[in-house]
Motif scaffolding. Structure first.
Motif, PDB file in Angstrom:
ATOM      1  N   ARG A 103      -8.713  -0.902   7.831  1.00 31.05           N
ATOM      2  CA  ARG A 103      -7.522  -0.210   7.337  1.00 31.05           C
ATOM      3  C   ARG A 103      -6.738  -1.226   6.513  1.00 31.05           C
ATOM      4  N   THR A 104      -6.537  -0.916   5.268  1.00 27.77           N
ATOM      5  CA  THR A 104      -5.963  -1.857   4.312  1.00 27.77           C
ATOM      6  C   THR A 104      -4.488  -1.568   4.070  1.00 27.77           C
ATOM      7  N   PRO A 105      -3.747  -2.543   3.518  1.00 30.43           N
ATOM      8  CA  PRO A 105      -2.345  -2.289   3.154  1.00 30.43           C
ATOM      9  C   PRO A 105      -2.194  -1.098   2.216  1.00 30.43           C
ATOM     10  N   GLU A 106      -3.151  -0.914   1.318  1.00 34.29           N
ATOM     11  CA  GLU A 106      -3.077   0.213   0.387  1.00 34.29           C
ATOM     12  C   GLU A 106      -3.179   1.547   1.128  1.00 34.29           C
ATOM     13  N   LEU A 107      -4.078   1.615   2.103  1.00 32.29           N
ATOM     14  CA  LEU A 107      -4.212   2.842   2.884  1.00 32.29           C
ATOM     15  C   LEU A 107      -2.969   3.096   3.725  1.00 32.29           C
ATOM     16  N   ILE A 108      -2.367   2.035   4.243  1.00 30.12           N
ATOM     17  CA  ILE A 108      -1.150   2.183   5.048  1.00 30.12           C
ATOM     18  C   ILE A 108      -0.021   2.728   4.191  1.00 30.12           C
ATOM     19  N   ARG A 109       0.104   2.214   2.964  1.00 33.31           N
ATOM     20  CA  ARG A 109       1.173   2.695   2.075  1.00 33.31           C
ATOM     21  C   ARG A 109       0.971   4.163   1.696  1.00 33.31           C
ATOM     22  N   SER A 110      -0.268   4.582   1.614  1.00 33.93           N
ATOM     23  CA  SER A 110      -0.533   5.973   1.226  1.00 33.93           C
ATOM     24  C   SER A 110      -0.332   6.945   2.379  1.00 33.93           C
ATOM     25  N   SER A 111      -0.565   6.470   3.641  1.00 30.40           N
ATOM     26  CA  SER A 111      -0.424   7.362   4.795  1.00 30.40           C
ATOM     27  C   SER A 111      -0.341   6.557   6.075  1.00 30.40           C
TER      28      SER A 111
END
Length: 329
Positions: free
Chosen positions: A67-75
């Motif tokens: 789980r990446t920072p980009e995925l966290i920012r998206s959801s």
């Protein structure tokens, strides 16, 4: 109890990894997944809904997930995940260096932090029972949760052993529960999760008093099951072992089941243990009096009378009938 089942074998080989990634993203939060290009990826999952929580036993081939920072920012659904590994090894990285997890250890992460996981570090299949629950449902302060998430927790002792027993029993005997049991099972699960986290922090006082009471009651029930063979197991010895008064022990049991006393529950468990052993063809040569003694009955006549009252026949007649039925199968 209604559960859903997912099998990659129902899908074309080329679609299996993507379908499994989608299943994990639905249960927890969006993730990236990769598997060995030379393998025919496989995974099996059962999803058992308990109110806001999901419990899902699974078996999967080796794969990597992150789980990446980009995925966290998206959801970010703010979900906590706990996995009890029962077979295989798992590599994990969250806050610190890489860690290796083995059977009967709990691994935790949440949807709000980046992490990486390698299931099957030697290329082996991994068996696990996992839990996903909204952070807001745990009766603990967010700061306390943060201090535990990502750290290794034992599933072999204390509250961890209680949670292990709960999850493995639920996974093995889902059919014995109904949908009406789900709210009670969710409460037990949340109590045990909160107690496991608080115990790791040596901060049980942070757990609500009602949760502590229910967790203590579960500890006592586990203690009774472990000591059924002891003829000296009594309410007084149980209370002393848990540093509570006998009257408080009786109140705890009354809260759990107003129809059963402590002594009555012990007697019921002993009779059930004896009944199971009498019906087991592998134990057909064990004398009935020894079956009774191993179940905690010190006096054989007392056992025979209690067994007849509970099951409508003598222990010997019950064994004879059970073995006859087993031979017909």
């Amino acid at each position: 109890m209604i559960e859903t089942v997912f099998r990659t074998e129902d899908l074309p080989v080329a679609d299996r990894a993507d379908a499994w990634r989608e299943r994990l993203s639905q249960a927890h939060a969006p993730v990236d997944l990769t598997c060995r290009p030379d393998s025919h990826f496989s995974a099996y999952q059962r999803v058992i809904p308990l109110g806001s929580a999901l419990v899902w036993p699974s078996v999967s081939a080796s794969y990597a997930i992150r789980r990446t920072p980009e995925l966290i920012r998206s959801s970010d659904p703010e979900v906590i995940h706990l996995s009890l590994i029962t077979k295989g090894t798992v590599g994990f990285r969250m806050h610190g260096p890489d860690a290796l997890y083995s059977p009967f250890e709990f691994r935790t992460h949440d949807s709000s932090h980046p992490w990486e996981i390698l299931l099957g570090t030697r290329g082996e299949a991994v068996h696990a029972v996992s839990v996903d629950v909204p952070r807001a449902r745990l009766p603990l302060a967010s700061d306390d949760i943060e201090r535990v998430i990502g750290h290794r927790l034992s599933g072999r002792e204390g509250v961890g052993a209680l949670l292990t027993s709960f999850l493995t029993t639920l996974a093995d005997k889902t059919g014995s529960y109904t949908d009406a049991d789900a709210p009670r099972l969710e409460t037990v699960l949340l109590d045990l999760l909160a107690a496991l986290f608080a115990n790791a922090l040596d901060a049980m006082d942070s757990v609500p008093a009602e949760s502590r009471r229910r967790t203590l009651a579960l500890r006592i029930q586990a203690f009774i099951r472990e000591h059924l063979h002891d003829p000296d197991l009594t309410p007084a010895t149980i209370a002393a072992a848990h540093h509570i008064s006998t009257s408080y022990l009786h109140r705890l049991f009354q809260d759990l089941d107003r129809e059963t006393t402590v002594s009555g529950w012990i007697r019921h468990l002993r009779l059930e243990r004896a009944r199971e052993q009498l019906a087991d063809p592998a134990r057909s040569d064990v004398p009935v009096h020894l079956v009774a003694a191993r179940a905690g009955f010190e006096h054989h006549p007392v056992f025979t009378r209690a067994f007849r009252a509970a099951y409508g026949m003598s222990p010997r007649d019950y064994r004879r009938r059970a073995l006859l039925l087993a031979n017909r199968v």
